[in-house]
Design an enzyme around this catalytic site. Structure first.
Site, short mmCIF file in Angstrom:
data_model
loop_
_atom_site.label_atom_id
_atom_site.label_comp_id
_atom_site.label_asym_id
_atom_site.label_seq_id
_atom_site.Cartn_x
_atom_site.Cartn_y
_atom_site.Cartn_z
N HIS A 300 1.69 -12.77 5.42
CA HIS A 300 2.80 -11.92 4.99
C HIS A 300 2.41 -10.47 5.21
O HIS A 300 1.25 -10.11 5.02
CB HIS A 300 3.10 -12.16 3.50
N ASP A 357 8.09 -19.50 2.31
CA ASP A 357 8.66 -20.52 3.19
C ASP A 357 7.81 -21.78 3.28
O ASP A 357 8.27 -22.81 3.76
CB ASP A 357 8.84 -19.95 4.60
N1 ACO Z 1 -1.35 -18.15 11.69
C1 ACO Z 1 -2.44 -17.69 12.34
N2 ACO Z 1 -2.80 -16.40 12.40
C2 ACO Z 1 -2.03 -15.50 11.77
C3 ACO Z 1 -0.87 -15.89 11.04
C4 ACO Z 1 -0.53 -17.27 11.02
N3 ACO Z 1 0.56 -17.69 10.35
N4 ACO Z 1 -0.27 -14.81 10.51
C5 ACO Z 1 -1.04 -13.76 10.87
N5 ACO Z 1 -2.09 -14.17 11.63
C6 ACO Z 1 -3.18 -13.33 12.15
C7 ACO Z 1 -2.73 -12.53 13.38
O1 ACO Z 1 -2.98 -13.22 14.59
C8 ACO Z 1 -3.55 -11.28 13.23
O2 ACO Z 1 -4.85 -11.58 13.66
P1 ACO Z 1 -5.77 -10.44 14.40
O3 ACO Z 1 -5.95 -9.35 13.36
O4 ACO Z 1 -7.02 -11.15 14.79
O5 ACO Z 1 -4.95 -9.99 15.60
C9 ACO Z 1 -3.63 -11.04 11.72
O6 ACO Z 1 -3.49 -12.36 11.15
C10 ACO Z 1 -2.52 -10.13 11.19
O7 ACO Z 1 -1.26 -10.67 11.56
P2 ACO Z 1 -0.01 -9.81 12.05
O8 ACO Z 1 0.86 -10.67 12.88
O9 ACO Z 1 -0.49 -8.52 12.62
O10 ACO Z 1 0.67 -9.52 10.64
P3 ACO Z 1 2.15 -9.01 10.42
O11 ACO Z 1 2.12 -8.35 9.09
O12 ACO Z 1 2.62 -8.22 11.58
O13 ACO Z 1 3.00 -10.36 10.38
C11 ACO Z 1 3.95 -12.39 9.62
C12 ACO Z 1 3.34 -11.04 9.22
C13 ACO Z 1 5.07 -12.18 10.64
C14 ACO Z 1 4.55 -13.02 8.37
C15 ACO Z 1 2.82 -13.29 10.21
O14 ACO Z 1 1.85 -13.54 9.23
C16 ACO Z 1 3.37 -14.62 10.77
O15 ACO Z 1 3.77 -14.67 11.94
N6 ACO Z 1 3.42 -15.68 9.93
C17 ACO Z 1 4.02 -16.94 10.35
C18 ACO Z 1 5.53 -16.88 10.25
C19 ACO Z 1 6.03 -16.88 8.83
O16 ACO Z 1 5.58 -17.66 7.99
N7 ACO Z 1 7.00 -16.02 8.54
C20 ACO Z 1 7.63 -15.93 7.21
C21 ACO Z 1 7.34 -14.59 6.63
S1 ACO Z 1 7.79 -14.51 4.96
C22 ACO Z 1 9.45 -14.36 4.97
O17 ACO Z 1 10.10 -13.83 5.80
C23 ACO Z 1 10.02 -14.96 3.83
#
Ligand code: ACO
Length: 422
Positions: A300, A357
Site C-alpha cells: 500500500h 482487498d
Molecule cells: N508484490 C510484490 N512486490 C511488491 C508489491 C506486491 N504486491 N507491492 C509493492 N512491491 C514492491 C515493488 O516492486 C517495489 O520494490 P522495489 O523497491 O524493489 O522496486 C516496492 O515494493 C515498492 O512498491 P511500489 O510499487 O513502488 O509502491 P507504490 O506505493 O507505488 O504502490 C501498490 C502501491 C500499487 C498498492 C503496490 O503495492 C501494488 O501494486 N500492490 C498490488 C496491487 C494491490 O493490491 N492494489 C490494491 C491497493 S489498495 C486499494 O486500492 C484498496
C-alpha cells in the site's frame, strides 16, 4: 510554526510550514514557481499534499484510520453504512432526526428513471459491470439539473441509485429480469434483494449477509486522497458536474492497482490453488524483478505497518463464513500465503502487508457475489468518500482548477521538414 529554507544556485528562499491537526507537517510551496522559477517533480504524488482536508486521517506507520475523527474499528463495530455516509459528507454523526430524514431520502430516490433501463439493453453480455456503472452514472446526470441548489439532492440520488444500477448491471449480465428496490429494507439488504431475488419465488435477505455487506461498505467508505478520490477532485475542479466527477472516479477505481485488485486477488488465489498450493513459488515470482507478477492485495502506498481494514476483515472472515455455512479453501490459501510472505525478507524490508482487498474478495465470494462484481462493490462503498471530497473541494476557498506542471524532456525546437524530404 517556522519555515523551510531552499537554496537554489546559492540563493536562499523561505517557505512557510503548515501543520495539520494530527501534527502532519507540509511545506507550502504555492509561491515556489513565481518566486524561484522552478517546480517540484514528484511522480505518483507520493510527497505531494494536493489539498487540506478534514475528512479522513490515516497514519500509515501506526495503522490508524479515522473518519472525521472516529476510529474505523468503532464505526465498523457499531455504525450503519448510512450513518457513515452522513458522517463523511456532512462532518458529524447524524442525530436521530437527521438520520431518519437522510434515510427516508435514500429510500425515496432508490429507483432509476424507466428510460434508463433501455440503456442496459445496448451493452454486450460480456461488458464488465464497472464499465456499465461508470457509463450509467454519467448518463444518470442527464436526467437531473446540477445547480448548486440541487447538490444535496443529487448526493442523495447518487448514494441511493448507485446500488440499483449496480444490481441491474448484475441482472443484465446473467440475463435475469431487473428486481426493483423495496422501501422496507435497509440500504445493504435492499441491494442484496435486488441482486438475488427472482420473480418466481419469495426471497428474504439473510441477516448475516446484510450485516457483512454493511461492514464491507463501511471499511471502504473513504481513504483520503487515493487515486479515485483525487480523480473526483481533479475532474470536479474544472467545474464539471458531480455526476461526471463520480463517473470518472469509478473509472479510476477499476484499475488492478486500485479497486480492481480485489478481483485479481481471487483470480490469483484460485490460480495458486489450481497449481497445487505452492505458496513459496508465487512469493518467489513476486520477488523476481524480471517477472511482472505481483502478489495482489499486498502493499500500500500509505500503510507501512498494517492495514487496519484488512485486520478487521481477516477477523470477521471465519465468523461470516461459518454463519453462512461456507467452507472456502481460498481462505486457508490466503492465510497461508500471508504467513509465508510476511516472513519473507523481501516483504519485510519493503513493508508489504495485506491490504483491504486481500480478504474482501473472500467475503464477497462467500456472500454469493460474482468475482467481476467485486470492484463494483468497492465503488458502492467508496461513493460517500468521493462525495464528501467533492463537496469539501467545492467549498474550499483555496480550490483552483487542478493543473500540474511537467519537466519537458522532448526534442528542442526544430524546423518542419516536408514529407518527401524526410
Ligand atoms: N508484490 C510484490 N512486490 C511488491 C508489491 C506486491 N504486491 N507491492 C509493492 N512491491 C514492491 C515493488 O516492486 C517495489 O520494490 P522495489 O523497491 O524493489 O522496486 C516496492 O515494493 C515498492 O512498491 P511500489 O510499487 O513502488 O509502491 P507504490 O506505493 O507505488 O504502490 C501498490 C502501491 C500499487 C498498492 C503496490 O503495492 C501494488 O501494486 N500492490 C498490488 C496491487 C494491490 O493490491 N492494489 C490494491 C491497493 S489498495 C486499494 O486500492 C484498496
Amino acid at each position: 510554526m517556522s519555515t523551510a529554507k531552499l537554496i537554489i544556485n546559492d540563493q536562499e528562499h523561505e517557505f512557510p510550514l503548515i501543520e495539520g491537526s494530527e501534527g502532519e507537517v507540509g511545506i507550502n510551496v504555492r509561491s515556489l514557481r513565481s518566486s524561484t522559477g522552478v517546480i517540484t517533480l514528484d511522480p505518483g504524488y507520493a510527497n505531494t499534499g494536493s489539498c487540506r482536508s478534514a475528512i479522513t486521517f490515516i497514519d500509515g506507520e501506526k495503522g490508524i484510520l479515522r473518519y472525521r475523527g472516529y476510529p474505523i474499528e468503532q464505526l465498523a463495530e457499531n455504525a450503519s453504512f448510512v450513518e457513515v455516509c452522513y458522517l463523511l459528507i456532512y462532518g458529524e454523526l447524524p442525530t436521530q432526526a437527521q438520520l431518519e430524514e437522510f434515510s427516508a431520502g435514500l429510500v425515496y430516490h432508490s429507483m432509476i428513471h424507466e428510460d434508463m433501463k433501455k440503456f442496459f439493453e445496448g451493452y454486450p453480455p460480456t461488458a464488465h459491470p464497472m464499465s456499465i456503472l461508470s457509463s450509467m452514472i454519467s448518463s444518470l446526470g442527464t436526467f437531473y439539473s446540477d445547480t448548486e441548489a440541487e447538490t444535496d439532492l443529487n448526493i442523495t440520488r447518487l448514494i441511493s441509485k448507485i446500488k440499483t444500477i449496480a444490481a441491474f448491471s448484475y441482472k443484465k449480465s446473467c440475463g435475469q429480469p431487473f428486481i426493483y428496490p423495496r422501501n422496507d429494507l435497509s440500504y445493504s439488504a435492499n441491494f442484496l434483494h435486488m441482486m438475488f431475488a427472482v420473480p418466481a419465488e419469495p426471497y428474504e435477505v439473510p441477516d448475516v449477509l446484510a450485516r457483512s455487506l454493511n461492514l464491507l461498505l463501511i471499511l471502504h467508505a473513504d481513504h483520503e486522497q487515493n487515486c479515485s478520490t483525487s480523480t473526483a477532485r481533479m475532474v470536479g475542479s474544472s467545474g464539471a458536474t458531480l455526476f461526471h466527477a463520480i463517473s470518472a472516479a469509478i473509472s479510476a477505481l477499476s484499475g488492478p492497482l486500485h479497486g480492481g485488485a480485489n478481483q485479481k486477488v481471487i483470480e490469483q488465489l484460485s490460480m495458486i490453488q489450481a497449481d497445487g498450493g505452492d505458496y513459496q513459488k508465487y512469493v518467489d515470482k513476486a520477488k523476481d524483478k524480471d517477472d511482472e507478477f505481483r502478489l495482489m492485495g499486498f502493499g500500500h502506498r500509505v500503510y507501512k505497518n498494517f492495514d487496519p481494514r484488512s485486520r478487521i476483515l481477516k477477523g470477521s472472515a471465519d465468523e461470516v463464513l461459518d454463519a453462512l455455512g461456507v467452507d472456502d479453501p481460498l481462505l486457508e490459501i490466503a492465510k497461508n500465503l500471508e504467513e509465508v510472505a510476511l516472513k519473507d525478507e523481501y516483504f519485510v524490508e519493503r513493508k508489504l502487508y495485506p491490504n483491504v482487498d486481500f480478504y474482501s474478495g473472500i467475503l464477497y465470494r462467500a456472500m454469493g457475489i460474482p468475482t467481476d462484481m467485486f470492484t463494483v462493490m468497492f465503488a458502492l462503498g467508496r461513493l460517500p468518500g468521493w462525495l464528501a471530497h467533492w463537496r469539501e473541494m467545492c467549498a474550499d476557498p483555496d480550490n483552483r482548477i487542478n493543473r500540474p506542471r511537467q519537466i519537458y524532456t522532448g526534442a528542442e525546437e526544430r524546423a518542419y521538414v516536408a514529407v518527401g524530404d524526410r
